[in-house]
Design an enzyme around this catalytic site. Structure first.
Site, PDB file in Angstrom:
ATOM      1  N   GLY A   1       0.766  -1.242   0.000  1.00 24.68           N
ATOM      2  CA  GLY A   1       0.000   0.000   0.000  1.00 24.68           C
ATOM      3  C   GLY A   1       0.790   1.281   0.000  1.00 24.68           C
ATOM      4  O   GLY A   1       0.208   2.370   0.016  1.00 24.68           O
TER       5      GLY A   1
ATOM      6  N   GLU B   1       4.177  -6.354   1.732  1.00 21.04           N
ATOM      7  CA  GLU B   1       3.787  -6.780   0.387  1.00 21.04           C
ATOM      8  C   GLU B   1       3.688  -5.600  -0.579  1.00 21.04           C
ATOM      9  O   GLU B   1       2.607  -5.311  -1.093  1.00 21.04           O
ATOM     10  CB  GLU B   1       2.424  -7.469   0.455  1.00 21.04           C
ATOM     11  CG  GLU B   1       2.414  -8.719   1.292  1.00 21.04           C
ATOM     12  CD  GLU B   1       1.031  -9.276   1.541  1.00 21.04           C
ATOM     13  OE1 GLU B   1       0.913 -10.482   1.819  1.00 21.04           O
ATOM     14  OE2 GLU B   1       0.044  -8.509   1.456  1.00 21.04           O
ATOM     15  N   PRO B   2       4.791  -4.928  -0.842  1.00 19.96           N
ATOM     16  CA  PRO B   2       4.697  -3.791  -1.765  1.00 19.96           C
ATOM     17  C   PRO B   2       4.523  -4.254  -3.209  1.00 19.96           C
ATOM     18  O   PRO B   2       5.187  -5.191  -3.650  1.00 19.96           O
ATOM     19  CB  PRO B   2       6.064  -3.106  -1.603  1.00 19.96           C
ATOM     20  CG  PRO B   2       6.988  -4.221  -1.213  1.00 19.96           C
ATOM     21  CD  PRO B   2       6.156  -5.180  -0.390  1.00 19.96           C
TER      22      PRO B   2
ATOM     23  N   ARG C   1      -6.894   3.710 -14.779  1.00 22.11           N
ATOM     24  CA  ARG C   1      -6.801   4.313 -13.448  1.00 22.11           C
ATOM     25  C   ARG C   1      -7.339   5.743 -13.416  1.00 22.11           C
ATOM     26  O   ARG C   1      -7.901   6.184 -12.419  1.00 22.11           O
ATOM     27  CB  ARG C   1      -5.365   4.251 -12.924  1.00 22.11           C
ATOM     28  CG  ARG C   1      -4.841   2.799 -12.808  1.00 22.11           C
ATOM     29  CD  ARG C   1      -3.554   2.706 -12.018  1.00 22.11           C
ATOM     30  NE  ARG C   1      -3.774   3.024 -10.625  1.00 22.11           N
ATOM     31  CZ  ARG C   1      -3.550   4.186 -10.071  1.00 22.11           C
ATOM     32  NH1 ARG C   1      -3.029   5.173 -10.794  1.00 22.11           N
ATOM     33  NH2 ARG C   1      -3.829   4.399  -8.810  1.00 22.11           N
TER      34      ARG C   1
ATOM     35  N   TYR D   1     -10.243   5.863 -10.789  1.00 20.00           N
ATOM     36  CA  TYR D   1      -9.895   6.449  -9.483  1.00 20.00           C
ATOM     37  C   TYR D   1      -9.635   7.953  -9.561  1.00 20.00           C
ATOM     38  O   TYR D   1      -9.120   8.522  -8.613  1.00 20.00           O
ATOM     39  CB  TYR D   1      -8.618   5.812  -8.921  1.00 20.00           C
ATOM     40  CG  TYR D   1      -8.548   4.313  -8.956  1.00 20.00           C
ATOM     41  CD1 TYR D   1      -9.442   3.526  -8.238  1.00 20.00           C
ATOM     42  CD2 TYR D   1      -7.562   3.679  -9.701  1.00 20.00           C
ATOM     43  CE1 TYR D   1      -9.349   2.144  -8.268  1.00 20.00           C
ATOM     44  CE2 TYR D   1      -7.464   2.300  -9.731  1.00 20.00           C
ATOM     45  CZ  TYR D   1      -8.362   1.536  -9.016  1.00 20.00           C
ATOM     46  OH  TYR D   1      -8.266   0.172  -9.046  1.00 20.00           O
TER      47      TYR D   1
ATOM     48  N   CYS E   1     -14.503   4.695 -27.428  1.00 20.52           N
ATOM     49  CA  CYS E   1     -15.763   5.340 -27.777  1.00 20.52           C
ATOM     50  C   CYS E   1     -16.491   5.888 -26.572  1.00 20.52           C
ATOM     51  O   CYS E   1     -17.657   5.560 -26.353  1.00 20.52           O
ATOM     52  CB  CYS E   1     -16.639   4.342 -28.524  1.00 20.52           C
ATOM     53  SG  CYS E   1     -15.827   3.815 -30.007  1.00 20.52           S
ATOM     54  N   GLU E   2     -15.805   6.650 -25.755  1.00 19.86           N
ATOM     55  CA  GLU E   2     -16.511   7.374 -24.704  1.00 19.86           C
ATOM     56  C   GLU E   2     -15.667   8.537 -24.225  1.00 19.86           C
ATOM     57  O   GLU E   2     -14.443   8.495 -24.274  1.00 19.86           O
ATOM     58  CB  GLU E   2     -16.911   6.465 -23.545  1.00 19.86           C
ATOM     59  CG  GLU E   2     -15.838   5.659 -22.901  1.00 19.86           C
ATOM     60  CD  GLU E   2     -16.431   4.755 -21.833  1.00 19.86           C
ATOM     61  OE1 GLU E   2     -16.721   5.278 -20.747  1.00 19.86           O
ATOM     62  OE2 GLU E   2     -16.629   3.556 -22.099  1.00 19.86           O
TER      63      GLU E   2
ATOM     64  N   TYR F   1      -0.582  -1.627 -12.026  1.00 18.84           N
ATOM     65  CA  TYR F   1      -2.028  -1.571 -12.228  1.00 18.84           C
ATOM     66  C   TYR F   1      -2.432  -0.913 -13.548  1.00 18.84           C
ATOM     67  O   TYR F   1      -3.510  -0.339 -13.644  1.00 18.84           O
ATOM     68  CB  TYR F   1      -2.712  -0.874 -11.037  1.00 18.84           C
ATOM     69  CG  TYR F   1      -2.387  -1.528  -9.711  1.00 18.84           C
ATOM     70  CD1 TYR F   1      -2.851  -2.804  -9.424  1.00 18.84           C
ATOM     71  CD2 TYR F   1      -1.578  -0.888  -8.771  1.00 18.84           C
ATOM     72  CE1 TYR F   1      -2.531  -3.426  -8.226  1.00 18.84           C
ATOM     73  CE2 TYR F   1      -1.257  -1.502  -7.562  1.00 18.84           C
ATOM     74  CZ  TYR F   1      -1.742  -2.774  -7.304  1.00 18.84           C
ATOM     75  OH  TYR F   1      -1.435  -3.388  -6.118  1.00 18.84           O
TER      76      TYR F   1
HETATM   77  N1  LLP Z   1      -1.253  -6.991  -0.337  1.00 19.27           N
HETATM   78  C1  LLP Z   1      -2.580  -7.125  -0.483  1.00 19.27           C
HETATM   79  C2  LLP Z   1      -3.288  -8.098   0.341  1.00 19.27           C
HETATM   80  C3  LLP Z   1      -3.262  -6.348  -1.420  1.00 19.27           C
HETATM   81  O1  LLP Z   1      -4.572  -6.486  -1.563  1.00 19.27           O
HETATM   82  C4  LLP Z   1      -2.551  -5.412  -2.210  1.00 19.27           C
HETATM   83  C5  LLP Z   1      -3.234  -4.596  -3.196  1.00 19.27           C
HETATM   84  C6  LLP Z   1      -1.164  -5.315  -2.032  1.00 19.27           C
HETATM   85  C7  LLP Z   1      -0.554  -6.105  -1.082  1.00 19.27           C
HETATM   86  C8  LLP Z   1      -0.305  -4.395  -2.847  1.00 19.27           C
HETATM   87  O2  LLP Z   1      -0.648  -3.052  -2.691  1.00 19.27           O
HETATM   88  P1  LLP Z   1       0.302  -1.920  -3.322  1.00 19.27           P
HETATM   89  O3  LLP Z   1       1.605  -1.974  -2.566  1.00 19.27           O
HETATM   90  O4  LLP Z   1       0.499  -2.232  -4.747  1.00 19.27           O
HETATM   91  O5  LLP Z   1      -0.437  -0.663  -3.112  1.00 19.27           O
HETATM   92  N2  LLP Z   1      -5.903  -1.213  -8.709  1.00 19.27           N
HETATM   93  C9  LLP Z   1      -5.629  -0.255  -7.668  1.00 19.27           C
HETATM   94  C10 LLP Z   1      -4.843  -0.855  -6.524  1.00 19.27           C
HETATM   95  C11 LLP Z   1      -5.521  -2.059  -5.908  1.00 19.27           C
HETATM   96  C12 LLP Z   1      -4.677  -2.683  -4.847  1.00 19.27           C
HETATM   97  C13 LLP Z   1      -5.232  -3.997  -4.444  1.00 19.27           C
HETATM   98  N3  LLP Z   1      -4.483  -4.665  -3.437  1.00 19.27           N
HETATM   99  C14 LLP Z   1      -4.893   0.936  -8.280  1.00 19.27           C
HETATM  100  O6  LLP Z   1      -4.668   0.940  -9.474  1.00 19.27           O
HETATM  101  O7  LLP Z   1      -4.562   1.872  -7.579  1.00 19.27           O
END
Ligand code: LLP
Length: 463
Positions: free
Chosen positions: A278, A320-321, A360, A364, A391-392, A421
């Site tokens: 995250g 978990e990055p 994205r 978002y 087409c939007e 993503y």
């Molecule tokens: N661990 C778990 C359990 C997760 O669900 C996620 C992301 C991560 C790690 C990795 O998160 P990160 O470090 O990449 O932020 N599609 C969205 C992001 C969805 C994230 C889902 N889970 C976007 O484009 O911002």
């Protein structure tokens, strides 16, 4: 989704339409290292190069649109995370951000573990030779088949997300004659400061078992009572694209609180804590992400402090990055097709991709920057909106950007920070062909995911 304020308007005193404006940058040709991959630079002739290769040559060889990934940068970020957390912690790269066999090999070589959240990601990890004990399986609704495949393969960790899943994983493991290491995912009740769709630690959402009200404690009781499950720890993921460490600290404190309760109730000290991913990255120069060593120190300190206060041995920490490793390493290379100037408003710059390769912005309200990369320009800044070919009208890649006023069809644009993503959320909307991922390193470029073809589309169409 950048959390930054955008105080300043354009220089020329125009009355401007609603939007997120920044002032035009002092130099439109400058490439801010906060948002561009490490090896990106503008060469003597004005064109941009990455890994020593000119983007014009990349466009020639691989076509556009294309995701261009700096392999050296990816590997350097892996090492930075691994070194920051050190030998007493594990870094699991979150494959959902972007996964391919080459990426799995890079992770393996750089000493990272891998978090997968579907059968497809698991298959990719195994196909590329990731040792199964370094894989963690996630998901709020894993199928029995996915669970069985993971247990058979020997994954090191399954993260349990619900009461039904506790029973399901236990049942499958028993059937296979295995004792499966598991963690329990809890929701700690933190409101992460990010977009609603990607905040995951408040209680009113689908993931995890709530600490509040005792669901998580009940889950621990059930798992400890099952022979075929080995409870190794507690997991918490509070959301994505977060800059403020406060949410992680509260999460760490509450997870240690649960470990303390577990020790008091069951006389068991769980040996692991996973604080999820995250961590935010810079999409625009206003974003100010934390470095891995700051994150490791903040999390390590709080876990150690809380455990010492509770008289617990400090558990092994994992994180978990996803985005923070792969996000900044790639840009999307597009060719300009048409320009539509709206007097006193803005110029719509249409590129040869769009919401099918970057959803994205539409999903978002994410903010990106963009630069002219096939040449430099001394022309005046032109308020622009970079849009795709779908087409939007919501098909926007970069909502507000300044590009040089002499921009013309055939010019190449690049949108940085699209490593996470974007390819992984790409679609075939309008039967768009998903772009390739081109990895660049030391003057060599190769497709690690090839461009989709019309044959690929038609192969699925069996009617
Ligand atoms: N661990 C778990 C359990 C997760 O669900 C996620 C992301 C991560 C790690 C990795 O998160 P990160 O470090 O990449 O932020 N599609 C969205 C992001 C969805 C994230 C889902 N889970 C976007 O484009 O911002």
């Amino acid at each position: 989704m950048s959390r930054s304020a955008h105080p300043a308007g354009p220089r020329h005193g125009d009355v401007l339409p609603e939007g997120h404006f920044t002032a035009p940058p002092a130099d439109l040709n400058a490439l801010d290292p906060r948002v561009w991959a490490q090896s990106v630079e503008r060469g003597g002739e004005g064109a941009v190069a990455v890994g020593g290769l000119d983007v014009r040559a990349l466009a020639e060889e691989f076509g556009t649109p294309a995701y261009v990934m700096d392999e050296g940068d990816f590997r350097a970020r892996c090492r930075a995370w691994r070194d920051a957390f050190g030998p007493d912690a594990d870094v699991f790269y979150a494959g959902k951000a972007f996964l391919s066999r080459a990426v799995v090999r890079w992770l393996h070589e750089e000493g990272l573990n891998l978090d997968v959240c579907s059968g497809g990601e698991l298959a990719t990890a195994l196909a590329a030779g990731m040792p199964p004990e370094r894989i963690a399986l996630h998901g709020n609704n894993k199928s029995t088949e996915e669970i069985a495949r993971a247990i058979e393969a020997g994954v090191g960790r399954i993260v349990l997300d619900s009461f039904q899943e506790i029973a399901r994983v236990a049942h499958v493991a028993r059937g296979l004659g295995r004792r499966q290491p598991v963690q329990i995912r809890v929701t700690v009740g933190v409101e992460a400061h990010t977009h609603e769709f990607i905040a995951t630690a408040h209680e009113d959402q689908k993931f995890g078992l709530a600490l509040a009200g005792g669901q998580a404690a009940e889950a621990v009781r059930r798992v400890l009572g099952l022979e075929s499950l080995e409870l190794t720890g507690i997991h918490s993921h509070i959301g994505s694209q977060i800059f403020d460490m406060a949410g992680f600290e509260v999460s760490a404190r509450r997870v240690v609180g649960l470990l303390t309760e577990v020790r008091d109730e069951h006389g068991v000290e769980l040996p692991e804590i996973d604080l999820g991913g995250g961590l935010g990255i810079a999409y625009t120069p206003e974003d100010d992400p934390r470095e891995p060593h700051e994150i490791a120190k903040a999390l390590g300190d709080i876990v150690t402090r809380e455990c010492e206060a509770a008289g617990l041995a400090v558990p092994r920490l994992s994180v978990e990055p996803g985005r923070a490793i792969v996000g900044p390493t790639a840009f999307t290379l597009y060719e300009v097709g048409t320009l539509k100037e709206l007097e006193g408003l803005r110029t719509y710059v249409s590129v040869d991709g769009g919401m099918s390769d970057n959803i994205r912005t539409a999903l978002y309200d994410a903010e990106y920057t963009v630069a002219l990369v096939s040449r430099s320009s001394e022309a005046e800044p032109m308020l622009s909106r970079v849009v795709g070919k779908h087409c939007e009208s919501g098909d926007i890649v970069v909502r507000d950007a300044f590009l040089p006023a002499d921009l013309a069809p055939g010019d190449l644009l690049a949108v940085p920070a699209t490593g996470a993503y974007c390819r992984s959320m790409a679609s075939n909307y309008n039967h768009a062909l998903r772009p390739p991922v081109v990895a660049v390193r030391d003057g060599q470029a190769r497709e690690i995911v090839r461009r989709e073809t019309e044959e690929d589309l038609l192969r699925l169409d069996v009617g």
